[in-house]
Design an enzyme around this catalytic site. Structure first.
Site, short mmCIF file in Angstrom:
data_model
loop_
_atom_site.label_atom_id
_atom_site.label_comp_id
_atom_site.label_asym_id
_atom_site.label_seq_id
_atom_site.Cartn_x
_atom_site.Cartn_y
_atom_site.Cartn_z
N SER A 151 41.11 47.49 6.42
CA SER A 151 41.63 47.97 7.72
C SER A 151 41.61 46.81 8.70
O SER A 151 40.85 45.84 8.52
CB SER A 151 40.71 49.09 8.23
OG SER A 151 40.96 49.37 9.59
N TYR A 211 31.89 52.41 10.02
CA TYR A 211 33.22 52.35 9.37
C TYR A 211 33.76 50.92 9.42
O TYR A 211 34.16 50.35 8.40
CB TYR A 211 34.20 53.31 10.05
CG TYR A 211 35.61 53.16 9.55
CD1 TYR A 211 35.98 53.66 8.31
CD2 TYR A 211 36.58 52.49 10.31
CE1 TYR A 211 37.28 53.51 7.83
CE2 TYR A 211 37.88 52.34 9.84
CZ TYR A 211 38.22 52.86 8.60
OH TYR A 211 39.51 52.69 8.12
N1 LIG Z 1 45.03 56.09 8.64
C1 LIG Z 1 44.68 54.98 9.26
O1 LIG Z 1 44.92 54.79 10.47
C2 LIG Z 1 44.01 53.86 8.47
C3 LIG Z 1 43.98 52.58 9.03
C4 LIG Z 1 43.37 51.55 8.31
C5 LIG Z 1 42.84 51.80 7.07
N2 LIG Z 1 42.89 53.05 6.55
C6 LIG Z 1 42.30 53.27 5.23
O2 LIG Z 1 43.28 53.81 4.37
C7 LIG Z 1 42.63 54.49 3.30
C8 LIG Z 1 43.30 55.81 3.06
O3 LIG Z 1 42.98 56.68 4.16
P1 LIG Z 1 44.09 57.61 4.83
O4 LIG Z 1 44.56 56.94 6.05
O5 LIG Z 1 45.12 58.04 3.83
O6 LIG Z 1 43.16 58.82 5.29
P2 LIG Z 1 43.09 60.32 4.76
O7 LIG Z 1 44.40 60.97 4.92
O8 LIG Z 1 41.89 60.92 5.45
O9 LIG Z 1 42.80 60.15 3.22
C9 LIG Z 1 41.52 59.76 2.77
C10 LIG Z 1 41.55 59.61 1.27
O10 LIG Z 1 40.19 59.40 0.84
C11 LIG Z 1 39.87 60.41 -0.11
N3 LIG Z 1 38.49 60.83 0.04
C12 LIG Z 1 37.86 61.22 1.17
N4 LIG Z 1 36.57 61.52 0.91
C13 LIG Z 1 36.40 61.35 -0.43
C14 LIG Z 1 35.30 61.50 -1.33
N5 LIG Z 1 34.09 61.87 -0.91
N6 LIG Z 1 35.49 61.22 -2.66
C15 LIG Z 1 36.70 60.82 -3.09
N7 LIG Z 1 37.78 60.64 -2.29
C16 LIG Z 1 37.63 60.91 -0.98
C17 LIG Z 1 40.80 61.57 0.16
O11 LIG Z 1 40.94 62.31 -1.01
P3 LIG Z 1 41.37 63.87 -0.92
O12 LIG Z 1 42.76 63.88 -0.40
O13 LIG Z 1 41.24 64.33 -2.33
O14 LIG Z 1 40.40 64.51 0.01
C18 LIG Z 1 42.08 60.84 0.55
O15 LIG Z 1 42.80 60.43 -0.59
C19 LIG Z 1 41.14 54.59 3.71
O16 LIG Z 1 40.41 53.62 3.00
C20 LIG Z 1 41.17 54.27 5.19
O17 LIG Z 1 39.95 53.72 5.62
C21 LIG Z 1 43.47 54.10 7.22
#
Ligand SMILES: NC(=O)c1ccc[n+]([C@@H]2O[C@H](COP(=O)([O-])OP(=O)(O)OC[C@H]3O[C@@H](n4cnc5c(N)ncnc54)[C@H](OP(=O)(O)O)[C@@H]3O)[C@@H](O)[C@H]2O)c1
Length: 208
Positions: free
Chosen positions: A83, A96
């Site tokens: 991130s 985080y």
């Molecule tokens: N969205 C942003 O603004 C942003 C910015 C920078 C980086 N990121 C990074 O991008 C990545 C994806 O996140 P996202 O934005 O797509 O957020 P999200 O929509 O909240 O998705 C989170 C993902 O993590 C999985 N997850 C959550 N808790 C878990 C657990 N205990 N065991 C296994 N899997 C788990 C979820 O699986 P399920 O769907 O099965 O629950 C989902 O696939 C993360 O590493 C996040 O830190 C996001």
């Protein structure tokens, strides 16, 4: 995935799937799962914070360690979704941001260690992206504003970076500029500015 037992069970299943495909193609591992836990430390709870550390750090390290022999054998890549939070202190999401700094530095170190092998490691640093992340991390919906990317754009830029053999990509121009600025301004100053911004992202309790 944060449970050690579950990790131990899933690795042989992934290996089996990969071997069932004929066993010749390159392997791409994407460590994408991740979450945050908004609050004044140790809010929202120490359990939630330990869960963030387990998911964002322990799981990618354990999965990569278990699958690396197969990736070495067949060639391929490990993509770690970090991130822009990796470049700066993130008050109210302090753990985080620290997990993402860990993931970024570990990815770059691993890529350097694997130089000369058939395995590459790419650290992806997206900024705010339209997903369920904000809600899951306990931030207000209103924090999804300004320069927000769609997940498809992040994925496309990541794949381009992989094709170009990069070890790090910050997706989106505003985020690239932000990451450079975060490196130029003293970290304690960045922390103070980020505290003002991130404090305003607290989700108000639901009424009614
Ligand atoms: N969205 C942003 O603004 C942003 C910015 C920078 C980086 N990121 C990074 O991008 C990545 C994806 O996140 P996202 O934005 O797509 O957020 P999200 O929509 O909240 O998705 C989170 C993902 O993590 C999985 N997850 C959550 N808790 C878990 C657990 N205990 N065991 C296994 N899997 C788990 C979820 O699986 P399920 O769907 O099965 O629950 C989902 O696939 C993360 O590493 C996040 O830190 C996001």
């Amino acid at each position: 995935m944060t449970d050690r037992q579950a990790l131990a069970e899933v690795v042989p299943r992934i290996e089996q799937c990969l071997r069932n495909d004929g066993g010749s193609g390159q392997v791409l591992i994407i460590n994408n799962s991740g979450t945050g836990a908004y609050g004044v430390f140790p809010e929202p709870s120490i359990n939630a914070i330990e869960g963030v550390m387990a998911l964002n750090m322990d799981a990618p390290v354990a999965l990569t360690a278990a699958l690396l022999p197969l990736v070495r054998e067949r060639g391929g890549a490990i993509v770690n979704i970090a991130s822009t939070a990796a470049f700066q202190p993130t008050p109210y999401l302090g753990v985080y941001g620290a997990t993402k700094a860990f993931l970024l530095h570990w990815s770059l170190a691993l890529n350097a260690e694997l130089k000369g092998s058939r395995v590459r490691v790419l650290a992806v640093c997206p900024g705010p992206t339209r997903t369920g992340f904000f809600r899951a991390a306990g931030l207000a919906d209103s924090s999804v504003r300004g320069s927000v990317q769609d997940p498809d754009a992040v994925a496309a830029e990541s794949l381009r970076a992989l094709a170009l053999g990069r070890s790090l990509v910050v997706t989106g121009w505003p985020n690239k500029i932000g990451a450079v600025l975060a490196g130029l301004v003293p970290k304690r100053m960045v922390a103070s500015i980020a505290a003002v911004v991130l404090k305003s992202y607290r989700r108000q309790p639901d009424r009614g």
